[in-house]
Design a protein around this motif. Sequence first.
Motif, short mmCIF file in Angstrom:
data_model
loop_
_atom_site.label_atom_id
_atom_site.label_comp_id
_atom_site.label_asym_id
_atom_site.label_seq_id
_atom_site.Cartn_x
_atom_site.Cartn_y
_atom_site.Cartn_z
N ALA A 124 -14.91 47.61 -50.25
CA ALA A 124 -15.67 46.52 -50.85
C ALA A 124 -15.82 46.73 -52.35
N LEU A 125 -16.18 47.95 -52.73
CA LEU A 125 -16.37 48.25 -54.15
C LEU A 125 -15.07 48.16 -54.93
N PHE A 126 -14.00 48.62 -54.28
CA PHE A 126 -12.67 48.59 -54.87
C PHE A 126 -12.30 47.17 -55.28
N ILE A 127 -12.52 46.24 -54.32
CA ILE A 127 -12.21 44.84 -54.58
C ILE A 127 -13.08 44.29 -55.70
N GLN A 128 -14.39 44.62 -55.60
CA GLN A 128 -15.33 44.12 -56.61
C GLN A 128 -14.92 44.61 -58.01
N THR A 129 -14.56 45.91 -58.09
CA THR A 129 -14.17 46.49 -59.37
C THR A 129 -12.94 45.78 -59.95
N PHE B 79 -10.33 42.14 -63.85
CA PHE B 79 -9.46 41.03 -64.25
C PHE B 79 -10.24 39.89 -64.89
N SER B 80 -11.51 39.75 -64.49
CA SER B 80 -12.30 38.68 -65.12
C SER B 80 -12.92 39.16 -66.43
N THR C 87 -22.94 52.46 -60.62
CA THR C 87 -22.11 52.51 -59.42
C THR C 87 -21.49 53.88 -59.25
N VAL C 88 -20.98 54.44 -60.34
CA VAL C 88 -20.31 55.74 -60.25
C VAL C 88 -21.28 56.80 -59.78
#
Length: 322
Positions: free
Chosen positions: A242-247, A252-253, A262-263
């Motif tokens: 989930a975090l991977f996708i969010q990151t 990209f945005s 987060t880290v």
Amino acid sequence: MSILSIVLPAYNEEQNIANTARVLSEVLEENHIEYELVFVSDGSRDGTFSEIGKAARENPRIRGAEFSRNFGKEAAIFAGLGLAEGNAVIVMDCDLQHPPQAIPQMWKLWLEGAEVVEGIKESRGKEKLSYKLSAGLFYQIMSKLIKMDMKASSDFKLLDRKVVDTLLSLPERNTFFRALTFWAGFRTESVFYEVQERQFGESKWSFFSLMKYAITNATSFSTLPLQLVTVMGIVSILFSVALFIQTLVRFFSGTAVEGFTTVILLILIIGGFLMLSLGIIGHYIARIYEEVKGRPKYIISRTTEKNVIKTDEGSARSRQEV
Ligand code: UDP
Ligand code: MG
């Protein structure tokens, strides 16, 4: 004529021995039950063993043994089972919290063909609140892990000779008597009893000893905690996806960077999971280590018959077989 053996583990119980021996022999003689009393002093630091010796000189049906040090109640129970010679064996505390009045009823059930008679607690008697809470937590954890209702069960049981021999033949060192009789099966009946107040002295369990007992027994009876590690792993993987996708989306945005929180959180969470998992695995390795060493469950330094040094024969035998 069938003989009933009564096994009584005793740790620093010098005040209780004489009284318990007297009460039990009265109950058994009144009910015309052929009996022997087997006291096992669990490395007591007071006069428990000399009290046992005194009782044995007065009544030839009383025997006893002394451990070389404190090995714990489980070991004392198993030593008593090994020493008992009766056709049926009752295990009970020697502080008379398990009512001797229940014995004739258990004996009757055995005569009628029961192979295990479980003593089931109807009430827990008077206990300190802190003790009640920790014991409550203990049984809750245990019942979940073992998948048997342990809440009302106790170490007060009658076992047929067959069951005793089965338990004695188990090679494991970390035993949990209370659950092992469930595990063994056999024709089981129940007797309900009210927990009595302790006659003399005080309870030998503290919060920490109960917690230790819970963890040891839970791990010797269940591998569920190990599977928990897998579950935690899966949860953290899902979380990271989930975090991977969010990151990536943020990257990209063009709204990335401020990910410091987060880290830190991730490091803490993953670190916590890892250490917890290692701890659980470590605990099982410790259990394996103990079993592999194959040391005896207990060492008997003295008995009321003669001064012999004896360890549990089961383990001596299994060492020879290796
Ligand atoms: N006991 C033992 N070894 C130990 C602790 C306890 O043999 O290391 C015996 C103790 O003498 C008693 C029984 O186990 O006969 C139950 O102990 P206790 O009464 O202290 O526990 P509780 O009744 O409070 O659960
Ligand atoms: Mg007690």
